[in-house]
Design a protein around this motif. Structure first.
Motif, PDB file in Angstrom:
ATOM      1  N   ILE A   1     -11.322   2.736  -7.549  1.00 40.18           N
ATOM      2  CA  ILE A   1     -11.699   1.646  -6.655  1.00 40.18           C
ATOM      3  C   ILE A   1     -13.219   1.562  -6.537  1.00 40.18           C
ATOM      4  N   ALA A   2     -13.863   2.728  -6.395  1.00 40.29           N
ATOM      5  CA  ALA A   2     -15.326   2.751  -6.271  1.00 40.29           C
ATOM      6  C   ALA A   2     -15.991   2.158  -7.499  1.00 40.29           C
ATOM      7  N   THR A   3     -15.453   2.468  -8.678  1.00 40.16           N
ATOM      8  CA  THR A   3     -16.020   1.916  -9.902  1.00 40.16           C
ATOM      9  C   THR A   3     -15.840   0.408  -9.952  1.00 40.16           C
ATOM     10  N   GLU A   4     -14.691  -0.070  -9.506  1.00 36.63           N
ATOM     11  CA  GLU A   4     -14.401  -1.501  -9.558  1.00 36.63           C
ATOM     12  C   GLU A   4     -15.286  -2.302  -8.619  1.00 36.63           C
ATOM     13  N   VAL A   5     -15.544  -1.762  -7.422  1.00 33.31           N
ATOM     14  CA  VAL A   5     -16.333  -2.511  -6.434  1.00 33.31           C
ATOM     15  C   VAL A   5     -17.809  -2.133  -6.463  1.00 33.31           C
ATOM     16  N   ASN A   6     -18.171  -1.169  -7.331  1.00 27.71           N
ATOM     17  CA  ASN A   6     -19.574  -0.802  -7.526  1.00 27.71           C
ATOM     18  C   ASN A   6     -20.220  -0.222  -6.270  1.00 27.71           C
ATOM     19  N   HIS A   7     -19.490   0.684  -5.613  1.00 35.16           N
ATOM     20  CA  HIS A   7     -20.035   1.433  -4.483  1.00 35.16           C
ATOM     21  C   HIS A   7     -19.618   2.899  -4.642  1.00 35.16           C
ATOM     22  N   PRO A   8     -20.426   3.846  -4.194  1.00 34.05           N
ATOM     23  CA  PRO A   8     -20.048   5.257  -4.286  1.00 34.05           C
ATOM     24  C   PRO A   8     -18.764   5.529  -3.493  1.00 34.05           C
ATOM     25  N   TRP A   9     -17.920   6.401  -4.037  1.00 36.23           N
ATOM     26  CA  TRP A   9     -16.664   6.695  -3.349  1.00 36.23           C
ATOM     27  C   TRP A   9     -16.916   7.356  -2.002  1.00 36.23           C
ATOM     28  N   ARG A  10     -18.022   8.106  -1.895  1.00 42.92           N
ATOM     29  CA  ARG A  10     -18.314   8.753  -0.620  1.00 42.92           C
ATOM     30  C   ARG A  10     -18.569   7.715   0.477  1.00 42.92           C
ATOM     31  N   ASP A  11     -19.247   6.610   0.116  1.00 43.25           N
ATOM     32  CA  ASP A  11     -19.485   5.549   1.099  1.00 43.25           C
ATOM     33  C   ASP A  11     -18.167   4.905   1.529  1.00 43.25           C
ATOM     34  N   ILE A  12     -17.299   4.637   0.547  1.00 40.44           N
ATOM     35  CA  ILE A  12     -16.004   4.019   0.876  1.00 40.44           C
ATOM     36  C   ILE A  12     -15.200   4.937   1.794  1.00 40.44           C
ATOM     37  N   ALA A  13     -15.220   6.237   1.499  1.00 36.04           N
ATOM     38  CA  ALA A  13     -14.509   7.190   2.364  1.00 36.04           C
ATOM     39  C   ALA A  13     -15.099   7.179   3.773  1.00 36.04           C
ATOM     40  N   ARG A  14     -16.436   7.103   3.862  1.00 33.30           N
ATOM     41  CA  ARG A  14     -17.086   7.112   5.186  1.00 33.30           C
ATOM     42  C   ARG A  14     -16.787   5.825   5.950  1.00 33.30           C
ATOM     43  N   TRP A  15     -16.846   4.681   5.273  1.00 31.27           N
ATOM     44  CA  TRP A  15     -16.582   3.404   5.951  1.00 31.27           C
ATOM     45  C   TRP A  15     -15.156   3.321   6.479  1.00 31.27           C
ATOM     46  N   ASN A  16     -14.227   4.063   5.843  1.00 29.75           N
ATOM     47  CA  ASN A  16     -12.821   3.992   6.232  1.00 29.75           C
ATOM     48  C   ASN A  16     -12.331   5.246   6.948  1.00 29.75           C
ATOM     49  N   ASN A  17     -13.277   6.157   7.285  1.00 30.39           N
ATOM     50  CA  ASN A  17     -12.928   7.392   8.010  1.00 30.39           C
ATOM     51  C   ASN A  17     -11.810   8.167   7.319  1.00 30.39           C
ATOM     52  N   LEU A  18     -11.912   8.291   5.992  1.00 26.88           N
ATOM     53  CA  LEU A  18     -10.894   9.015   5.233  1.00 26.88           C
ATOM     54  C   LEU A  18     -11.184  10.511   5.301  1.00 26.88           C
ATOM     55  N   GLU A  19     -10.296  11.265   5.909  1.00 21.72           N
ATOM     56  CA  GLU A  19     -10.481  12.715   5.983  1.00 21.72           C
ATOM     57  C   GLU A  19     -10.313  13.357   4.617  1.00 21.72           C
ATOM     58  N   ASN A  20      -9.359  12.856   3.830  1.00 24.70           N
ATOM     59  CA  ASN A  20      -9.142  13.352   2.468  1.00 24.70           C
ATOM     60  C   ASN A  20      -9.164  12.153   1.521  1.00 24.70           C
ATOM     61  N   PRO A  21     -10.278  11.915   0.818  1.00 28.43           N
ATOM     62  CA  PRO A  21     -10.378  10.735  -0.052  1.00 28.43           C
ATOM     63  C   PRO A  21      -9.358  10.724  -1.178  1.00 28.43           C
ATOM     64  N   ASN A  22      -8.752  11.885  -1.484  1.00 23.73           N
ATOM     65  CA  ASN A  22      -7.758  11.928  -2.549  1.00 23.73           C
ATOM     66  C   ASN A  22      -6.402  11.405  -2.091  1.00 23.73           C
ATOM     67  N   VAL A  23      -6.249  11.165  -0.795  1.00 26.39           N
ATOM     68  CA  VAL A  23      -4.960  10.710  -0.273  1.00 26.39           C
ATOM     69  C   VAL A  23      -5.101   9.270   0.214  1.00 26.39           C
ATOM     70  N   ILE A  24      -4.660   8.335  -0.619  1.00 28.95           N
ATOM     71  CA  ILE A  24      -4.577   6.928  -0.239  1.00 28.95           C
ATOM     72  C   ILE A  24      -3.191   6.445  -0.637  1.00 28.95           C
ATOM     73  N   GLU A  25      -2.728   5.389   0.030  1.00 24.44           N
ATOM     74  CA  GLU A  25      -1.364   4.942  -0.192  1.00 24.44           C
ATOM     75  C   GLU A  25      -1.340   3.490  -0.654  1.00 24.44           C
ATOM     76  N   VAL A  26      -0.350   3.181  -1.472  1.00 23.21           N
ATOM     77  CA  VAL A  26      -0.159   1.810  -1.939  1.00 23.21           C
ATOM     78  C   VAL A  26       0.048   0.906  -0.724  1.00 23.21           C
ATOM     79  N   GLY A  27      -0.712  -0.178  -0.665  1.00 27.60           N
ATOM     80  CA  GLY A  27      -0.635  -1.093   0.466  1.00 27.60           C
ATOM     81  C   GLY A  27      -1.704  -0.859   1.516  1.00 27.60           C
ATOM     82  N   GLN A  28      -2.343   0.303   1.488  1.00 30.26           N
ATOM     83  CA  GLN A  28      -3.421   0.586   2.432  1.00 30.26           C
ATOM     84  C   GLN A  28      -4.605  -0.327   2.140  1.00 30.26           C
TER      85      GLN A  28
END
Length: 302
Positions: A73-100
């Motif tokens: 997702i980070a590659t597709e939207v051209n933002h670092p994955w760490r920023d995406i995790a921070r913006w979404n308060n993801l405690e574990n960035p490796n755990v995302i669900e279909v539909g989220q």
């Protein structure tokens, strides 16, 4: 162990999760979404109960699809994955669900992290014209027909007054193939090609040599993976050159760079070897937008 697992997942994601064809071993397919079912039957989660559902379809938000990972997702939207995790308060960035639904642009008043751009030097734009600027076109003489006893019209004599305004030079811009994401690659090793590109069987080039021969960075970039966690690759280095191109260097004897390190074109990054393969060689790949392409099309002729 946790960090090592994330590094291996990152490398598998960058290379599409497929072990190089022509390299021994079995495919590594990471599980990008969490499986909450403990009874062996597929779990069905109501998307309306997932975080961010109210923002689905809005600009600046992304709905997780099957097979997605935070890195993809980070590659597709051209933002670092760490920023995406921070913006979404993801405690574990490796755990995302279909539909989220994830925010993929900075919140109002926030900015992307300092690590957003990589420091790879883009290919300079080609010169406007190899032979120098074209001279301004000369006015075309106006043909006049004179009749005995009749004066020639005076209008043509005024034509030179508009000549000093040359046409705009915009049409002489760079050729259509040029772009900010183009990369000027060099050969990563001096040996002969022992295995050519085959989209179905071999995703790159096999370059022969002797154990310890230098392996060079094919272009400026940043090390996004350096390790031996993917079976079939041996000691592997992956460089990111920009948002379009990655290169991979497999089967090395020794790695000379570390992750997050910036490298320059022609810099020695490894020593050739035979890790996880049957002979000394470098397996070299170029990936464009995540897809393997024939490196011979991008390397200079020998």
């Amino acid at each position: 162990m946790y960090l090592t697992g994330r590094r291996i997942l990152l490398a598998a994601t960058l290379l599409g999760g497929v072990v190089l064809a022509g390299c021994s071993g079995t495919p590594l397919t990471p599980a990008p979404v969490e499986d909450r079912d403990t009874r062996g039957t597929p779990s069905r989660v109501d998307p309306a109960t997932l975080p961010g559902f109210e923002n689905a379809g809005k600009p600046g938000y992304y709905t997780v699809r099957p097979g997605d990972t935070i890195m993809r997702i980070a590659t597709e939207v051209n933002h670092p994955w760490r920023d995406i995790a921070r913006w979404n308060n993801l405690e574990n960035p490796n755990v995302i669900e279909v539909g989220q639904v994830l925010r993929v642009v900075p919140p109002q008043g926030a900015t992307a992290g300092a690590a957003t751009p990589i420091t790879a030097v883009p290919l300079p734009a080609p010169p406007v014209a190899a032979s120098g600027a074209k001279p301004a076109p000369q006015p075309v003489p106006v043909a006049t027909q004179t009749t005995p006893g009749v004066s020639a019209p005076a209008a043509p004599t005024a034509a030179p007054a508009s000549a000093p305004t040359p046409p705009a030079p915009a049409p002489a811009a760079a050729p259509p193939s040029a772009g900010a994401d183009n990369v000027d690659f060099i050969w990563p090793a001096s040996g002969s090609v022992v295995a050519g590109f085959d989209e179905a069987k071999n995703k790159g080039l096999g370059i022969g040599g002797k154990a310890g021969d230098p392996v060079l960075a094919a272009a400026d970039g940043r090390v996004v993976y350096a390790g031996a966690g993917l079976r079939g690759y041996g000691n592997l280095i992956i460089l990111k050159h920009n948002n379009t191109f990655l290169t991979a260097y497999a089967h090395n004897q020794k790695l000379l760079v570390k992750e997050d390190q910036d490298v320059r074109k022609g810099q020695k990054i490894a020593e050739m070897g035979s890790s996880d393969t049957d002979r000394v060689k470098l397996h070299f790949e170029i990936r464009r937008s995540g897809k393997p392409v024939d490196p011979a099309r991008y390397l200079p002729a020998r």
